[in-house]
Scaffold this motif. Structure first.
Motif, PDB file in Angstrom:
ATOM      1  N   ASP A 159     -36.926  76.892  97.178  1.00  9.06           N
ATOM      2  CA  ASP A 159     -36.330  77.819  98.134  1.00  9.06           C
ATOM      3  C   ASP A 159     -36.349  79.231  97.233  1.00  9.06           C
ATOM      4  O   ASP A 159     -36.595  80.096  98.077  1.00  9.06           O
ATOM      5  N   LEU A 160     -35.729  79.464  96.085  1.00 12.84           N
ATOM      6  CA  LEU A 160     -35.725  80.621  95.180  1.00 12.84           C
ATOM      7  C   LEU A 160     -36.540  80.166  93.888  1.00 12.84           C
ATOM      8  O   LEU A 160     -36.233  79.398  93.317  1.00 12.84           O
ATOM      9  N   MET A 161     -37.343  81.360  93.704  1.00 11.99           N
ATOM     10  CA  MET A 161     -37.949  81.507  92.385  1.00 11.99           C
ATOM     11  C   MET A 161     -37.481  82.416  91.495  1.00 11.99           C
ATOM     12  O   MET A 161     -37.318  83.646  92.166  1.00 11.99           O
ATOM     13  N   ILE A 162     -36.952  82.313  90.220  1.00  9.78           N
ATOM     14  CA  ILE A 162     -36.692  83.317  89.389  1.00  9.78           C
ATOM     15  C   ILE A 162     -37.363  83.395  88.028  1.00  9.78           C
ATOM     16  O   ILE A 162     -37.695  82.484  87.432  1.00  9.78           O
ATOM     17  N   SER A 163     -38.163  84.577  87.880  1.00  8.57           N
ATOM     18  CA  SER A 163     -39.187  84.603  87.156  1.00  8.57           C
ATOM     19  C   SER A 163     -39.251  85.933  86.527  1.00  8.57           C
ATOM     20  O   SER A 163     -38.761  86.913  87.123  1.00  8.57           O
ATOM     21  N   ALA A 164     -39.780  86.034  85.228  1.00 13.72           N
ATOM     22  CA  ALA A 164     -39.910  87.212  84.379  1.00 13.72           C
ATOM     23  C   ALA A 164     -41.286  87.777  84.100  1.00 13.72           C
ATOM     24  O   ALA A 164     -41.950  86.898  84.151  1.00 13.72           O
ATOM     25  N   ASN A 165     -41.474  89.041  84.024  1.00 12.92           N
ATOM     26  CA  ASN A 165     -42.532  89.566  83.571  1.00 12.92           C
ATOM     27  C   ASN A 165     -42.295  90.722  82.530  1.00 12.92           C
ATOM     28  O   ASN A 165     -41.494  91.264  82.411  1.00 12.92           O
ATOM     29  N   ALA A 166     -43.477  90.837  81.681  1.00 18.17           N
ATOM     30  CA  ALA A 166     -43.308  91.937  80.595  1.00 18.17           C
ATOM     31  C   ALA A 166     -44.115  93.091  81.202  1.00 18.17           C
ATOM     32  O   ALA A 166     -45.242  92.974  81.419  1.00 18.17           O
ATOM     33  N   MET A 211     -32.839  92.057  87.018  1.00 15.96           N
ATOM     34  CA  MET A 211     -32.412  92.493  85.765  1.00 15.96           C
ATOM     35  C   MET A 211     -33.480  93.138  84.826  1.00 15.96           C
ATOM     36  O   MET A 211     -34.612  92.804  85.278  1.00 15.96           O
ATOM     37  N   GLN A 212     -33.453  93.948  83.988  1.00 15.50           N
ATOM     38  CA  GLN A 212     -34.430  94.370  83.108  1.00 15.50           C
ATOM     39  C   GLN A 212     -33.981  95.145  81.872  1.00 15.50           C
ATOM     40  O   GLN A 212     -32.635  95.724  81.849  1.00 15.50           O
ATOM     41  N   TRP A 234     -38.885  93.920  79.780  1.00 18.90           N
ATOM     42  CA  TRP A 234     -38.729  92.694  80.560  1.00 18.90           C
ATOM     43  C   TRP A 234     -38.078  92.650  81.623  1.00 18.90           C
ATOM     44  O   TRP A 234     -36.808  93.174  81.801  1.00 18.90           O
ATOM     45  N   SER A 235     -38.750  92.256  83.049  1.00 18.49           N
ATOM     46  CA  SER A 235     -38.165  92.309  83.966  1.00 18.49           C
ATOM     47  C   SER A 235     -38.060  91.111  84.679  1.00 18.49           C
ATOM     48  O   SER A 235     -39.017  90.254  84.821  1.00 18.49           O
TER      49      SER A 235
END
Length: 297
Positions: free
Chosen positions: A137-144, A162-163, A268-269
């Motif tokens: 239902d929800l995805m929490i993922s980070a990118n550089a 957040m970043q 980091w985002s």
């Protein structure tokens, strides 16, 4: 028969009968019988079984391609029917990157359950949260992210929660043994620890004025968990490139030393991905609003 066809779709997606059986809450032997019954009804094999790997036959691939969208539609219909419940009931599936799960997510869930004790959660802690968009239902993922970075189009709503910048760090013990690198280029002569799940590869970004450098660091040690990487850097195993919030306390307490203070780094985002309102359950929409309020408020 429809349940068996849906089960077949999940076998292909999960890669095994056992994983699909867990999702359907049936035994592995029952799942195997479902597949045998389905193949018997169609009068042809749907799966090839070689070296413990399951791959669809041409007929199985056709069934998967035609029926998988119907399985997804059925799931979304089921979720939409839950909207007739109050948002203080229901179940929420979350796929989340480890670094956020380890530092924040459990506290957020705990605080939410104080207000909504009848909501239930399933957590899939994985560096590849977006790969589970079909079931979460929800995805929490980070990118550089850095200048020139482009995110793929996922047909989901994305909100940044957040970043912070990356910080190259090393322990005093490591620097005492191997010396302090004076520029990013010098990293090629040092032992480096990296997580491609954090930075996308073994490329570390450094900026100085208008110039951006992409430094390909040696692949001395790769891990896919930021806390394990932090432990290795703290123990003097090598130099790391970690989000600032992960190393903040260690820098303040003198356990780690930041490097290259004259250089900027990539960002980091952390992003929350979710379905538009018409496709989201009331429970998921409520918890999504709670996360965004806590993150942005």
């Amino acid at each position: 028969m429809l349940d068996k066809m849906a089960f077949f779709v999940n076998v292909i997606r999960c890669g095994s009968i056992s994983a699909a059986s867990r999702k359907f809450d049936i035994s592995v032997s029952a799942g195997s019988r479902w597949l045998q019954s389905l193949e018997s009804q169609f009068g042809m094999p749907l799966l090839r079984r070689t070296n413990k790997l399951l791959t669809p036959t041409p007929a199985g691939q056709k069934l998967f391609e035609e029926f998988a969208p119907l399985v997804d539609s059925a799931h979304h219909i089921q979720q939409s029917l839950l909207d007739y419940q109050e948002h203080d009931k229901g179940h929420i599936n979350i796929a989340c990157t480890p670094v956020y799960a380890n530092h924040f997510l459990m506290k957020e869930i705990n605080d939410y359950l104080v207000e909504q004790p009848h909501v239930t959660f399933s957590l899939n802690i994985t560096p590849w949260a977006l790969d589970h968009a079909g079931e979460a239902d929800l995805m929490i993922s980070a990118n550089a992210t850095y200048q020139g970075y482009r995110e793929q189009d996922l047909h989901l709503v994305r909100r940044e929660i957040m970043q912070c910048p990356f910080v190259p760090v090393a322990s005093p013990a490591y620097l005492a043994l191997y010396g302090t690198p004076q520029s990013p280029e010098a990293l090629s002569h040092h032992r480096c620890l990296f997580a491609s799940t954090l930075t996308g590869s073994n490329d570390w970004i450094f900026t100085c004025g208008p110039e951006t450098q992409m430094i390909k660091i040696p692949k001395n040690l790769e891990v896919n968990d930021s806390d394990m990487l932090l432990q290795g850097v703290r123990n003097g195993t090598g130099i790391g490139y970690l989000p600032e919030f992960v190393v903040r306390n260690d820098i303040q307490n003198g356990y780690l030393v930041p490097l290259f203070s004259d250089y900027g780094t990539s960002t980091w985002s952390l992003n929350l991905y979710y379905y538009p309102p018409q496709r989201a359950s009331a429970a998921a929409s409520s918890f999504k609003a709670f996360l965004l309020e806590r993150a942005l408020g």
